[in-house]
Design an enzyme around this catalytic site. Structure first.
Site, PDB file in Angstrom:
ATOM      1  N   ILE A  13       0.840  -1.210   0.000  1.00  0.00           N
ATOM      2  CA  ILE A  13       0.000   0.000   0.000  1.00  0.00           C
ATOM      3  C   ILE A  13       0.872   1.255   0.000  1.00  0.00           C
ATOM      4  CG2 ILE A  13      -2.079   1.089   0.918  1.00  0.00           C
ATOM      5  CD1 ILE A  13      -2.556  -1.314   2.679  1.00  0.00           C
ATOM      6  N   ALA A  80       5.371  -1.836   8.504  1.00  0.00           N
ATOM      7  CA  ALA A  80       4.946  -2.786   9.537  1.00  0.00           C
ATOM      8  C   ALA A  80       5.273  -4.194   9.073  1.00  0.00           C
ATOM      9  CB  ALA A  80       3.438  -2.677   9.774  1.00  0.00           C
ATOM     10  N   THR A  97       8.984  -4.157  15.295  1.00  0.00           N
ATOM     11  CA  THR A  97       8.738  -3.159  14.233  1.00  0.00           C
ATOM     12  C   THR A  97       7.474  -2.352  14.522  1.00  0.00           C
ATOM     13  OG1 THR A  97       9.926  -4.290  12.486  1.00  0.00           O
ATOM     14  CG2 THR A  97       8.078  -2.926  11.795  1.00  0.00           C
ATOM     15  N   THR A 122      -5.399  -0.510  11.608  1.00  0.00           N
ATOM     16  CA  THR A 122      -6.129  -1.514  10.810  1.00  0.00           C
ATOM     17  C   THR A 122      -7.483  -1.800  11.445  1.00  0.00           C
ATOM     18  OG1 THR A 122      -6.156  -3.889  10.277  1.00  0.00           O
ATOM     19  CG2 THR A 122      -4.746  -3.244  12.075  1.00  0.00           C
ATOM     20  N   ASP A 123      -8.415  -2.328  10.649  1.00  0.00           N
ATOM     21  CA  ASP A 123      -9.712  -2.727  11.231  1.00  0.00           C
ATOM     22  C   ASP A 123      -9.546  -3.866  12.233  1.00  0.00           C
ATOM     23  OD1 ASP A 123      -9.119  -4.732   9.353  1.00  0.00           O
ATOM     24  OD2 ASP A 123     -11.064  -4.656   8.342  1.00  0.00           O
ATOM     25  N   GLU A 124      -8.424  -4.599  12.119  1.00  0.00           N
ATOM     26  CA  GLU A 124      -8.246  -5.769  12.987  1.00  0.00           C
ATOM     27  C   GLU A 124      -8.061  -5.394  14.462  1.00  0.00           C
ATOM     28  OE1 GLU A 124      -5.880  -9.006  11.543  1.00  0.00           O
ATOM     29  OE2 GLU A 124      -6.024  -8.303   9.484  1.00  0.00           O
ATOM     30  N   TYR A 147      -0.373 -10.041  15.534  1.00  0.00           N
ATOM     31  CA  TYR A 147      -0.315  -8.902  14.605  1.00  0.00           C
ATOM     32  C   TYR A 147      -1.251  -7.785  15.068  1.00  0.00           C
ATOM     33  CZ  TYR A 147      -1.737  -6.044  10.592  1.00  0.00           C
ATOM     34  OH  TYR A 147      -2.058  -4.977   9.777  1.00  0.00           O
ATOM     35  N   SER A 150      -0.143  -5.982  18.127  1.00  0.00           N
ATOM     36  CA  SER A 150       0.972  -5.042  17.897  1.00  0.00           C
ATOM     37  C   SER A 150       0.447  -3.760  17.233  1.00  0.00           C
ATOM     38  CB  SER A 150       2.081  -5.686  17.063  1.00  0.00           C
ATOM     39  OG  SER A 150       1.661  -5.885  15.718  1.00  0.00           O
ATOM     40  N   LYS A 151      -0.523  -3.891  16.327  1.00  0.00           N
ATOM     41  CA  LYS A 151      -1.085  -2.706  15.664  1.00  0.00           C
ATOM     42  C   LYS A 151      -1.932  -1.888  16.648  1.00  0.00           C
ATOM     43  CE  LYS A 151      -0.856  -1.694  11.870  1.00  0.00           C
ATOM     44  NZ  LYS A 151       0.165  -0.851  11.167  1.00  0.00           N
ATOM     45  N   VAL A 203      -7.881 -23.023   1.577  1.00  0.00           N
ATOM     46  CA  VAL A 203      -8.844 -22.105   2.197  1.00  0.00           C
ATOM     47  C   VAL A 203      -9.005 -22.537   3.655  1.00  0.00           C
ATOM     48  CG1 VAL A 203     -11.237 -21.292   2.186  1.00  0.00           C
ATOM     49  CG2 VAL A 203     -10.064 -21.709   0.019  1.00  0.00           C
ATOM     50  N   ARG A 211     -14.578 -10.708   5.147  1.00  0.00           N
ATOM     51  CA  ARG A 211     -13.681  -9.550   5.156  1.00  0.00           C
ATOM     52  C   ARG A 211     -14.293  -8.460   4.298  1.00  0.00           C
ATOM     53  NH1 ARG A 211     -12.337 -12.101   8.714  1.00  0.00           N
ATOM     54  NH2 ARG A 211     -10.314 -12.989   9.279  1.00  0.00           N
ATOM     55  N   GLY A 272      -7.135 -18.848  16.238  1.00  0.00           N
ATOM     56  CA  GLY A 272      -7.741 -17.580  16.688  1.00  0.00           C
ATOM     57  C   GLY A 272      -8.389 -16.789  15.557  1.00  0.00           C
TER      58      GLY A 272
HETATM   59  P1  NAD Z   1       3.555  -4.770   3.326  1.00  0.00           P
HETATM   60  O1  NAD Z   1       3.940  -5.934   4.186  1.00  0.00           O
HETATM   61  O2  NAD Z   1       3.273  -4.996   1.897  1.00  0.00           O
HETATM   62  O3  NAD Z   1       4.688  -3.660   3.393  1.00  0.00           O
HETATM   63  C1  NAD Z   1       5.346  -3.317   4.576  1.00  0.00           C
HETATM   64  C2  NAD Z   1       6.580  -2.502   4.211  1.00  0.00           C
HETATM   65  O4  NAD Z   1       7.209  -2.111   5.455  1.00  0.00           O
HETATM   66  C3  NAD Z   1       7.627  -3.277   3.407  1.00  0.00           C
HETATM   67  O5  NAD Z   1       8.109  -2.482   2.341  1.00  0.00           O
HETATM   68  C4  NAD Z   1       8.735  -3.568   4.421  1.00  0.00           C
HETATM   69  O6  NAD Z   1      10.013  -3.664   3.829  1.00  0.00           O
HETATM   70  C5  NAD Z   1       8.615  -2.369   5.352  1.00  0.00           C
HETATM   71  N1  NAD Z   1       9.124  -2.671   6.709  1.00  0.00           N
HETATM   72  C6  NAD Z   1       8.812  -3.729   7.498  1.00  0.00           C
HETATM   73  N2  NAD Z   1       9.508  -3.664   8.644  1.00  0.00           N
HETATM   74  C7  NAD Z   1      10.256  -2.526   8.588  1.00  0.00           C
HETATM   75  C8  NAD Z   1      11.170  -1.914   9.489  1.00  0.00           C
HETATM   76  N3  NAD Z   1      11.476  -2.458  10.671  1.00  0.00           N
HETATM   77  N4  NAD Z   1      11.732  -0.739   9.118  1.00  0.00           N
HETATM   78  C9  NAD Z   1      11.449  -0.168   7.911  1.00  0.00           C
HETATM   79  N5  NAD Z   1      10.610  -0.725   7.021  1.00  0.00           N
HETATM   80  C10 NAD Z   1      10.012  -1.887   7.356  1.00  0.00           C
HETATM   81  O7  NAD Z   1       2.323  -4.086   4.075  1.00  0.00           O
HETATM   82  P2  NAD Z   1       0.997  -3.439   3.464  1.00  0.00           P
HETATM   83  O8  NAD Z   1       0.031  -4.519   3.196  1.00  0.00           O
HETATM   84  O9  NAD Z   1       1.363  -2.494   2.402  1.00  0.00           O
HETATM   85  O10 NAD Z   1       0.462  -2.632   4.736  1.00  0.00           O
HETATM   86  C11 NAD Z   1       0.934  -1.319   4.998  1.00  0.00           C
HETATM   87  C12 NAD Z   1       0.360  -0.837   6.305  1.00  0.00           C
HETATM   88  O11 NAD Z   1      -1.064  -0.846   6.246  1.00  0.00           O
HETATM   89  C13 NAD Z   1       0.739  -1.680   7.512  1.00  0.00           C
HETATM   90  O12 NAD Z   1       0.922  -0.808   8.602  1.00  0.00           O
HETATM   91  C14 NAD Z   1      -0.486  -2.553   7.737  1.00  0.00           C
HETATM   92  O13 NAD Z   1      -0.591  -2.939   9.093  1.00  0.00           O
HETATM   93  C15 NAD Z   1      -1.591  -1.605   7.327  1.00  0.00           C
HETATM   94  N6  NAD Z   1      -2.814  -2.244   6.837  1.00  0.00           N
HETATM   95  C16 NAD Z   1      -2.745  -3.135   5.803  1.00  0.00           C
HETATM   96  C17 NAD Z   1      -3.912  -3.702   5.316  1.00  0.00           C
HETATM   97  C18 NAD Z   1      -3.875  -4.679   4.155  1.00  0.00           C
HETATM   98  O14 NAD Z   1      -4.924  -5.233   3.817  1.00  0.00           O
HETATM   99  N7  NAD Z   1      -2.756  -4.900   3.513  1.00  0.00           N
HETATM  100  C19 NAD Z   1      -5.153  -3.389   5.905  1.00  0.00           C
HETATM  101  C20 NAD Z   1      -5.179  -2.472   6.955  1.00  0.00           C
HETATM  102  C21 NAD Z   1      -4.004  -1.909   7.413  1.00  0.00           C
END
Ligand code: NAD
Length: 331
Positions: A13, A80, A97, A122-124, A147, A150-151, A203, A211, A272
């Site tokens: 994202i 994250a 992290t 996150t919604d979680e 997860y 932590s969020k 699955v 979701r 869980g």
């Molecule tokens: P992703 O796993 O695709 O990307 C995470 C990025 O963070 C990666 O580029 C990784 O290299 C970087 N990263 C991880 N640990 C790091 C550290 N210690 N220092 C620096 N960089 C680090 O994640 P995503 O799916 O793009 O999600 C992005 C954010 O959105 C996250 O915070 C996630 O919790 C939140 N989120 C995601 C979703 C989803 O459906 N993907 C939904 C709600 C919230």
């Protein structure tokens, strides 16, 4: 808002945020450790508007130096450890992290007087729902997995910095995102790629879990609105209203690819496993006039086509994932 520091900008994202930010004319500093989930290919075409700093957000000296040198006025914190299944196998990197890393960023933002800090939650964090009901921004947090714990911790910490120190934090809580460039460990790319490779499609449990699916560019639009016009101290849910059972999503993709449903293999349920998430997103719709542009049907179609056209990108990743899948799905 002129200079954005985007953590996790090489992730799924975060990279969409970088690509849109470049188009919108912002100066951008990306901070990313490039874990297994990060990939520069996602932002390679971003050009000179982007400065890339390979750094770990848990390394306070590096983070402080980046803030000192770059002086961003806005932080968008996407970085994250993001995959629930991995947090069940080992919670440690998630706590480091997602909690400690967030604290280090908040401290740097305080020290260098950043004028906005958008914390991506996150919604979680709300836990799960049965068939009825929705999560509102003031629903108490009740996370289930390492997860989401932590969020939720990062979410509360960020808001504590607003309350305690007056740091202008805004929290967003998006629902499940999907779209191009998602790392192929998450449900939708797993299904597409396994189906294309004629492999069984795992699955969890009965597949009835629900979701809410938001197309990635719609989520990023919402976060830009929040960053540009949101109010400090506030929380905004970001949800499309497009709720689907996991099994429906799997069958929709198989139909699009012309593959049979007997490719589906039900596996032992995730430990869980949350049953259902559903966000009430009226606040962001009313206050910031956000609405989604991409329906679930359009989004699934576009995503499926994208993976078909970008099989090269997934190749190395699938090799890395094959051992991991044996553990996760106990195949
Ligand atoms: P992703 O796993 O695709 O990307 C995470 C990025 O963070 C990666 O580029 C990784 O290299 C970087 N990263 C991880 N640990 C790091 C550290 N210690 N220092 C620096 N960089 C680090 O994640 P995503 O799916 O793009 O999600 C992005 C954010 O959105 C996250 O915070 C996630 O919790 C939140 N989120 C995601 C979703 C989803 O459906 N993907 C939904 C709600 C919230």
């Amino acid at each position: 808002m002129k200079k954005l520091l985007i953590t996790g900008g090489a992730g799924f994202i975060g990279s969409e945020f970088v690509r849109q930010g470049v188009k919108r004319g912002y100066k951008i500093v990306v901070v990313d450790k490039l874990t297994y989930a990060g990939d520069m290919e996602r932002i390679n075409e971003s050009g000179k508007a982007v400065t890339f700093c390979k750094a770990d957000i848990t390394d306070s000296d590096s983070i402080r130096n980046i803030f000192k040198t770059e002086r961003p006025d806005t932080v968008i914190h996407w970085a994250a450890e993001s995959h629930v299944d991995r947090s069940i196998l080992d919670a440690t990197p998630f706590l480091e992290t997602n909690i400690r890393g967030t604290q280090i960023l908040l401290d740097a933002a305080r020290r260098y007087e950043t004028s906005r800090f958008i914390n991506i939650s996150t919604d979680e964090v709300y836990g799960d729902l049965k068939e009825e009901g929705q999560f509102y921004e003031d629903t108490p947090l009740n996370p289930s997995s390492p997860y989401s714990v932590s969020k939720a911790s990062a979410d509360m910490l960020a808001r504590a910095y607003y309350r305690t120190y007056g740091l202008p934090v805004i929290t967003v809580r998006p629902s499940n995102n999907y779209g191009p460039w998602q790392y192929p460990e998450k449900l939708i790319p797993v299904v597409i790629l396994k189906a294309l490779n004629n492999e069984k499609i795992p699955v969890y449990g009965t597949g009835k879990n629900i979701r809410e699916w938001t197309f990635v560019s719609d989520c990023v639009d919402a976060v830009f609105l929040v960053a540009e016009r949101g109010e400090a101290g506030e929380i905004y849910n970001i949800g499309s209203g497009e709720e689907r059972r996991n099994i429906e999503v799997v069958k929709d993709i198989l139909r699009l690819l012309g593959k049979p449903e007997d490719m589906i293999e039900f596996t032992k349920d995730r430990l869980g496993h949350d049953y259902r998430y559903s966000l009430n997103a009226e606040k962001i719709a009313k206050q910031l006039q956000w609405k989604t542009k991409t329906s679930y049907e359009q989004g699934i179609d576009r995503t499926t086509k994208w993976y078909m056209d970008n099989m090269e990108w997934t190749k190395g990743k699938l090799e890395h994932l094959s051992r991991y899948w044996k553990v996760v799905y106990q195949q």
